[in-house]
Motif scaffolding. Structure first.
Motif, short mmCIF file in Angstrom:
data_model
loop_
_atom_site.label_atom_id
_atom_site.label_comp_id
_atom_site.label_asym_id
_atom_site.label_seq_id
_atom_site.Cartn_x
_atom_site.Cartn_y
_atom_site.Cartn_z
N UNK A 1 0.94 -1.09 0.06
CA UNK A 1 0.10 -0.01 -0.03
C UNK A 1 0.79 1.13 0.04
N UNK A 2 1.93 1.26 1.00
CA UNK A 2 2.79 2.39 0.88
C UNK A 2 3.53 2.74 -0.42
N UNK A 3 3.75 1.60 -1.25
CA UNK A 3 4.53 1.70 -2.41
C UNK A 3 3.48 2.51 -3.51
N UNK A 4 2.51 1.75 -3.38
CA UNK A 4 1.44 2.36 -4.35
C UNK A 4 1.16 3.89 -4.18
N UNK A 5 1.18 4.33 -2.94
CA UNK A 5 0.96 5.71 -2.72
C UNK A 5 2.25 6.59 -2.87
N UNK A 6 3.27 6.17 -3.11
CA UNK A 6 4.69 6.83 -3.32
C UNK A 6 4.27 8.17 -4.04
N UNK A 7 4.79 9.21 -3.59
CA UNK A 7 4.34 10.40 -4.56
C UNK A 7 5.08 10.21 -5.92
N UNK A 8 4.33 11.25 -6.78
CA UNK A 8 5.22 11.40 -7.95
C UNK A 8 6.49 11.87 -7.92
N UNK A 9 6.78 12.90 -7.13
CA UNK A 9 8.19 13.61 -6.87
C UNK A 9 8.43 13.55 -5.40
N UNK A 10 8.94 12.69 -4.89
CA UNK A 10 9.33 12.55 -3.43
C UNK A 10 10.34 13.52 -3.07
N UNK A 11 10.03 13.96 -1.66
CA UNK A 11 10.71 15.24 -1.04
C UNK A 11 12.51 14.93 -1.36
N UNK A 12 13.03 15.96 -1.41
CA UNK A 12 14.61 16.08 -1.49
C UNK A 12 15.26 14.98 -2.36
N UNK A 13 14.72 15.04 -3.65
CA UNK A 13 15.42 14.13 -4.55
C UNK A 13 16.65 14.27 -4.89
N UNK A 14 17.19 15.65 -4.58
CA UNK A 14 18.60 15.83 -4.85
C UNK A 14 18.64 16.15 -6.36
N UNK A 15 17.67 16.46 -7.30
CA UNK A 15 17.86 16.52 -8.56
C UNK A 15 17.50 17.82 -9.21
N UNK A 16 17.18 18.71 -8.01
CA UNK A 16 16.49 19.79 -8.36
C UNK A 16 17.53 20.96 -8.02
N UNK A 17 17.66 21.96 -9.01
CA UNK A 17 18.70 23.26 -8.44
C UNK A 17 18.28 23.82 -7.12
N UNK A 18 19.36 24.16 -6.54
CA UNK A 18 19.08 24.93 -5.14
C UNK A 18 19.00 26.50 -5.41
N UNK A 19 17.59 26.74 -5.86
CA UNK A 19 17.50 28.06 -6.35
C UNK A 19 16.68 29.10 -5.07
#
Length: 352
Positions: free
Chosen positions: A166-184
């Motif tokens: 159930x937890x895996x099914x609900x996993x967000x599309x973009x989880x927190x702090x993926x590390x792939x986002x510029x630190x703007x």
């Protein structure tokens, strides 16, 4: 004899489906009801109706705010307020309703009130504590602990109602702090988004766009960036008396600076840890931990001492929370239920 805080009589009215629903929204706060229903094996309408009841009664709520240690436009601090128990209910209510007072608790021990405050600068923080808070009738003194990091906070806390599938099914599309986002830098529209989500973390995109004066596409894009970068915390909260941890205790500790990172790693495994603040003060670790009974106040401290002894941790003080007046921007009644929202991130940086 083991003592515990009297259980909320409404606790019995929450069934396993209610608890599973809260757990689902803790994992994915903005999940569509179709996905929630699929994960829980119920109709989406039933999921929405159940949530509406929980939210309407203040038993649970979803909100959002810019992460305290990622919001470079503001300064945050733990504030101790000494009153000698003399503050009137009117003064307490006024203080809790102040948008700069993010959280406020009445506690036992060496301080009467413990809060978290936000300001636009160090000078603004000093003026707020010295002029707004210290001059309230009945206040005898204040003490500030400037927060330098919040490695653990309430948005990361989870119930234990759902299965791994159930937890895996609900996993967000973009989880927190993926590390792939510029630190703007945080933008003005980001603050408006966080402020709106402080009133309703599940606010639809169309309503969020109207509330912020931005396009739906802009709101969607900024939400993705903020969430994936760990800048925006979205959380689903269940009133503490309705959880299995009815007692809240705050521990004040100190650990050598070189061991802070290792100490935080060890602390993350504590099941009741709700918040860990690193502060620039005598107590460089302030821990908010929920426990099952008053007896666990001491056993938890003993566990902390054993687990972190090699890192030099010293718990110097502890305080039981007698009453929570405000919790992360939510005004609470005496049963710990949400009665109103005073969104975080209302502080505006100077000159911006």
């Amino acid at each position: 004899m083991q003592q515990s805080e009297p259980q909320d009589p409404d606790r019995a009215r929450l069934d396993e489906l209610d608890l599973a629903l809260v757990h689902a929204l803790q994992i994915n706060t903005r999940a569509p009801w179709t996905l929630v229903g699929e994960a829980l094996g119920i109709d989406p309408v039933t999921a929405a109706r159940r949530w509406e009841r929980l939210a309407r009664t203040g038993a649970a709520w979803v909100d959002g705010y810019l992460s305290l240690d990622r919001d470079e436009g503001s300064v945050y601090a733990q504030v101790e307020i000494e009153t000698g128990g003399q503050l009137s209910e009117d003064v307490l209510t006024s203080l809790a309703a102040d948008s700069r007072m993010l959280s406020l608790k009445q506690t036992s021990g060496g301080r009467d009130l413990l809060g978290i405050v936000g300001a636009s600068s160090f000078d603004d923080l000093a003026r707020y504590a010295g002029e707004r808070v210290a001059r309230l009738p009945g206040v005898r003194g204040t003490r500030l602990h400037v927060i330098t990091a919040v490695p653990v906070e309430g948005a990361q806390w989870r119930m234990r109602s759902l299965t791994p599938a159930q937890r895996a099914l609900l996993r967000p599309e973009y989880p927190d702090a993926s590390g792939n986002v510029p630190d703007e830098p945080i933008r003005a529209v980001d603050r408006r988004i966080a402020h709106a989500l402080g009133t309703d973390g599940r606010m639809p995109l169309s309503a969020l766009a109207r509330a912020t004066g931005a396009s739906t596409a802009t709101v969607r894009r900024r939400l993705r960036t903020l969430t994936a970068g760990g800048r925006l915390s979205l959380r689903c909260t269940l009133a503490r008396p309705l959880t299995e941890f009815p007692v809240s205790v705050v521990y004040f500790g100190a650990v050598p600076a070189e061991n802070l990172e290792a100490a935080v790693r060890a602390l993350r495994t504590l099941p009741g840890l709700r918040m860990c603040s690193i502060t620039a003060s005598t107590h460089n670790l302030i821990l908010d931990i929920w426990v099952r009974s008053l007896a666990e106040v001491h056993t938890t401290e003993a566990l902390l001492n054993r687990r972190l002894a090699q890192l030099g941790l010293r718990i110097t003080e502890r305080a039981v929370v007698l009453r929570t007046l405000k919790h992360a921007g939510r005004l609470l009644d005496r049963r710990g239920r949400s009665v109103a929202a005073v969104p975080l991130n209302s502080v505006r940086p100077e000159g911006r």
